[in-house]
Design a protein around this motif. Structure first.
Motif, PDB file in Angstrom:
ATOM      1  N   GLY A   1       0.847  -1.203   0.000  1.00 46.51           N
ATOM      2  CA  GLY A   1       0.000   0.000   0.000  1.00 46.51           C
ATOM      3  C   GLY A   1       0.869   1.234   0.000  1.00 46.51           C
ATOM      4  O   GLY A   1       2.055   1.180  -0.334  1.00 46.51           O
ATOM      5  N   SER A   2       0.274   2.348   0.412  1.00 43.71           N
ATOM      6  CA  SER A   2       0.984   3.618   0.348  1.00 43.71           C
ATOM      7  C   SER A   2       2.159   3.669   1.319  1.00 43.71           C
ATOM      8  O   SER A   2       2.056   3.250   2.467  1.00 43.71           O
ATOM      9  CB  SER A   2       0.019   4.758   0.665  1.00 43.71           C
ATOM     10  N   GLN A   3       3.291   4.195   0.836  1.00 48.10           N
ATOM     11  CA  GLN A   3       4.447   4.382   1.711  1.00 48.10           C
ATOM     12  C   GLN A   3       4.465   5.794   2.283  1.00 48.10           C
ATOM     13  O   GLN A   3       5.358   6.141   3.035  1.00 48.10           O
ATOM     14  CB  GLN A   3       5.725   4.144   0.916  1.00 48.10           C
ATOM     15  N   ASP A   4       3.507   6.592   1.884  1.00 50.55           N
ATOM     16  CA  ASP A   4       3.471   7.989   2.318  1.00 50.55           C
ATOM     17  C   ASP A   4       2.811   8.096   3.693  1.00 50.55           C
ATOM     18  O   ASP A   4       1.603   7.922   3.837  1.00 50.55           O
ATOM     19  CB  ASP A   4       2.686   8.824   1.297  1.00 50.55           C
TER      20      ASP A   4
ATOM     21  N   THR B   1      11.658  -6.002  11.037  1.00 53.86           N
ATOM     22  CA  THR B   1      10.457  -5.256  10.644  1.00 53.86           C
ATOM     23  C   THR B   1      10.374  -3.936  11.408  1.00 53.86           C
ATOM     24  O   THR B   1      10.219  -2.873  10.811  1.00 53.86           O
ATOM     25  CB  THR B   1       9.189  -6.098  10.926  1.00 53.86           C
ATOM     26  N   ILE B   2      10.494  -4.018  12.727  1.00 53.79           N
ATOM     27  CA  ILE B   2      10.298  -2.808  13.520  1.00 53.79           C
ATOM     28  C   ILE B   2      11.427  -1.803  13.282  1.00 53.79           C
ATOM     29  O   ILE B   2      11.191  -0.591  13.221  1.00 53.79           O
ATOM     30  CB  ILE B   2      10.109  -3.152  15.027  1.00 53.79           C
ATOM     31  N   ASN B   3      12.652  -2.296  13.113  1.00 55.66           N
ATOM     32  CA  ASN B   3      13.760  -1.370  12.856  1.00 55.66           C
ATOM     33  C   ASN B   3      13.594  -0.661  11.524  1.00 55.66           C
ATOM     34  O   ASN B   3      13.809   0.553  11.424  1.00 55.66           O
ATOM     35  CB  ASN B   3      15.099  -2.113  12.900  1.00 55.66           C
ATOM     36  N   ALA B   4      13.189  -1.421  10.495  1.00 54.80           N
ATOM     37  CA  ALA B   4      12.994  -0.799   9.182  1.00 54.80           C
ATOM     38  C   ALA B   4      11.823   0.171   9.223  1.00 54.80           C
ATOM     39  O   ALA B   4      11.878   1.269   8.645  1.00 54.80           O
ATOM     40  CB  ALA B   4      12.752  -1.881   8.131  1.00 54.80           C
ATOM     41  N   LEU B   5      10.763  -0.210   9.932  1.00 55.92           N
ATOM     42  CA  LEU B   5       9.604   0.691  10.007  1.00 55.92           C
ATOM     43  C   LEU B   5       9.960   1.969  10.762  1.00 55.92           C
ATOM     44  O   LEU B   5       9.568   3.074  10.354  1.00 55.92           O
ATOM     45  CB  LEU B   5       8.431  -0.024  10.686  1.00 55.92           C
ATOM     46  N   LEU B   6      10.718   1.817  11.852  1.00 60.10           N
ATOM     47  CA  LEU B   6      11.114   3.008  12.620  1.00 60.10           C
ATOM     48  C   LEU B   6      11.886   3.999  11.751  1.00 60.10           C
ATOM     49  O   LEU B   6      11.626   5.203  11.785  1.00 60.10           O
ATOM     50  CB  LEU B   6      11.989   2.587  13.800  1.00 60.10           C
ATOM     51  N   LYS B   7      12.822   3.460  10.963  1.00 60.98           N
ATOM     52  CA  LYS B   7      13.607   4.337  10.071  1.00 60.98           C
ATOM     53  C   LYS B   7      12.683   5.056   9.103  1.00 60.98           C
ATOM     54  O   LYS B   7      12.821   6.248   8.851  1.00 60.98           O
ATOM     55  CB  LYS B   7      14.625   3.506   9.284  1.00 60.98           C
ATOM     56  N   HIS B   8      11.729   4.307   8.564  1.00 64.60           N
ATOM     57  CA  HIS B   8      10.800   4.890   7.590  1.00 64.60           C
ATOM     58  C   HIS B   8       9.928   5.973   8.253  1.00 64.60           C
ATOM     59  O   HIS B   8       9.769   7.069   7.724  1.00 64.60           O
ATOM     60  CB  HIS B   8       9.929   3.773   7.004  1.00 64.60           C
ATOM     61  N   VAL B   9       9.417   5.650   9.441  1.00 65.03           N
ATOM     62  CA  VAL B   9       8.548   6.606  10.151  1.00 65.03           C
ATOM     63  C   VAL B   9       9.315   7.882  10.472  1.00 65.03           C
ATOM     64  O   VAL B   9       8.797   9.001  10.327  1.00 65.03           O
ATOM     65  CB  VAL B   9       7.986   5.938  11.436  1.00 65.03           C
ATOM     66  N   GLU B  10      10.569   7.732  10.899  1.00 65.66           N
ATOM     67  CA  GLU B  10      11.341   8.912  11.314  1.00 65.66           C
ATOM     68  C   GLU B  10      11.592   9.876  10.159  1.00 65.66           C
ATOM     69  O   GLU B  10      11.771  11.073  10.373  1.00 65.66           O
ATOM     70  CB  GLU B  10      12.627   8.480  12.013  1.00 65.66           C
ATOM     71  N   THR B  11      11.570   9.391   8.932  1.00 64.40           N
ATOM     72  CA  THR B  11      11.773  10.300   7.794  1.00 64.40           C
ATOM     73  C   THR B  11      10.611  11.295   7.665  1.00 64.40           C
ATOM     74  O   THR B  11      10.747  12.312   7.000  1.00 64.40           O
ATOM     75  CB  THR B  11      11.919   9.542   6.454  1.00 64.40           C
ATOM     76  N   PHE B  12       9.479  10.996   8.319  1.00 64.24           N
ATOM     77  CA  PHE B  12       8.330  11.906   8.237  1.00 64.24           C
ATOM     78  C   PHE B  12       8.278  12.882   9.413  1.00 64.24           C
ATOM     79  O   PHE B  12       7.287  13.588   9.604  1.00 64.24           O
ATOM     80  CB  PHE B  12       7.026  11.103   8.124  1.00 64.24           C
ATOM     81  N   GLU B  13       9.325  12.900  10.212  1.00 64.22           N
ATOM     82  CA  GLU B  13       9.525  13.857  11.299  1.00 64.22           C
ATOM     83  C   GLU B  13       8.352  13.949  12.278  1.00 64.22           C
ATOM     84  O   GLU B  13       7.755  15.014  12.453  1.00 64.22           O
ATOM     85  CB  GLU B  13       9.846  15.244  10.717  1.00 64.22           C
ATOM     86  N   PRO B  14       8.012  12.832  12.912  1.00 57.11           N
ATOM     87  CA  PRO B  14       6.994  12.911  13.976  1.00 57.11           C
ATOM     88  C   PRO B  14       7.567  13.624  15.189  1.00 57.11           C
ATOM     89  O   PRO B  14       8.790  13.727  15.332  1.00 57.11           O
ATOM     90  CB  PRO B  14       6.688  11.445  14.278  1.00 57.11           C
TER      91      PRO B  14
END
Ligand SMILES: O=P(O)(O)OC[C@H]1O[C@H](OP(=O)(O)OP(=O)(O)O)[C@H](O)[C@@H]1O
Length: 195
Positions: free
Chosen positions: A100-103, A124-137
Motif C-alpha cells: 500500500g501507500s508508503q506515504d 520489521t520494527i527497525n525498518a519501520l522506525l527508520k521509515h517513520v522517522e523520515t516523516f519527522e513525527p
C-alpha cells in the motif's frame, strides 16, 4: 508471564499465544503515564497487530475515562510483510515490504505509537522506525505484545513490551502460519493443554 499451548504442524512446533489477564491493561497504563494529556497517533502494523491494537486502544480509552482524562487517539494502519512461509522458509526476509501507500506524511509533528504484535528478529520494527522517522513525527514510541527470546535479540527493544516468549512460531490473536490460525481465540483463562 507467558503461556502457550502447541502442536506439531508440517514438522514445525507451532504454539498458540494466550494473553494473560492484565497484560494489555498494564501496557495501556504505562503508555498513558508517558503520553497522557496529549494526542496520540496509533500506527497499527497489519496484519498481525490488529487484535492487539484494537484491545490496547480500548484499554487506553477505558483508563482515560476512569481517570477523567481524554487522550485523543487516531488509528492508522500500515501493512508490512517480512515472512515468507513455505516448505523451507519460515524466516524473515531481508527486506521489509510495505503493502500500500508508503506515504506517512500524516505522522509529521505527531506523537506516534507503533503497535506491533511480535518482534522476532527486529528487522520489521527497525525498518519501520527508520521509515517513520523520515516523516519527522514529534515523538515515536513502540509497543509489542510479544518479543521473542532469540540469540541475536533485537538491540532496541520496544518501549512497552507485553511479555517475552521462547523462540517458537506463534499463532492466534491475529498471528498466522501462512495465513492460517489468525482466528484462534485466546482466552483470559488458562488453556487446558499448557506445555
Ligand atoms: O521481527 P521480525 O523478524 O521482522 O518479524 C516480526 C513481523 O513478522 C510478522 O509479520 P508478517 O511479516 O508475518 O506479516 P503479517 O503480520 O501480515 O502476518 C509480525 O506480525 C511482525 O510484523
Amino acid at each position: 508471564m507467558w503461556r502457550v499451548f502447541g502442536w506439531r504442524l508440517f514438522g514445525y512446533r507451532v504454539a498458540c499465544v494466550w494473553v494473560p489477564c492484565g497484560v494489555i491493561e498494564r501496557l495501556a497504563r504505562h503508555i498513558m503515564e508517558d503520553i497522557s494529556d496529549q494526542n496520540i497517533m496509533v500506527l497499527c502494523v497489519l496484519k498481525g497487530g490488529y487484535k492487539f491494537c484494537c484491545d490496547l486502544v480500548e484499554h487506553i480509552k477505558a483508563i482515560g475515562r476512569s481517570a477523567d482524562k481524554y487522550l485523543e487517539t487516531r488509528v492508522e494502519f500500515i501493512r508490512l510483510k517480512s515472512y515468507l512461509v513455505g516448505r523451507d522458509n519460515d524466516q524473515s526476509t531481508e527486506d521489509l515490504q510495505i503493502i500500500g501507500s508508503q506515504d506517512l506524511s500524516f505522522l509529521r509533528g505527531k506523537n506516534v505509537l507503533i503497535v506491533e504484535a511480535i518482534v522476532d528478529t527486529g528487522k520489521t520494527i527497525n525498518a519501520l522506525l527508520k521509515h517513520v522517522e523520515t516523516f519527522e513525527p514529534k515523538m515515536v514510541k513502540v509497543t509489542a505484545l510479544l518479543v521473542k527470546r532469540v540469540p541475536n535479540m533485537v538491540e532496541n527493544l520496544p518501549d512497552y513490551v507485553g511479555f517475552e516468549i521462547p523462540n517458537r512460531f506463534v499463532v492466534g490473536y491475529a498471528l498466522d502460519y501462512n495465513e492460517y490460525f489468525r482466528d484462534l481465540n485466546v482466552s483470559p483463562d488458562p488453556p487446558s493443554e499448557a506445555f
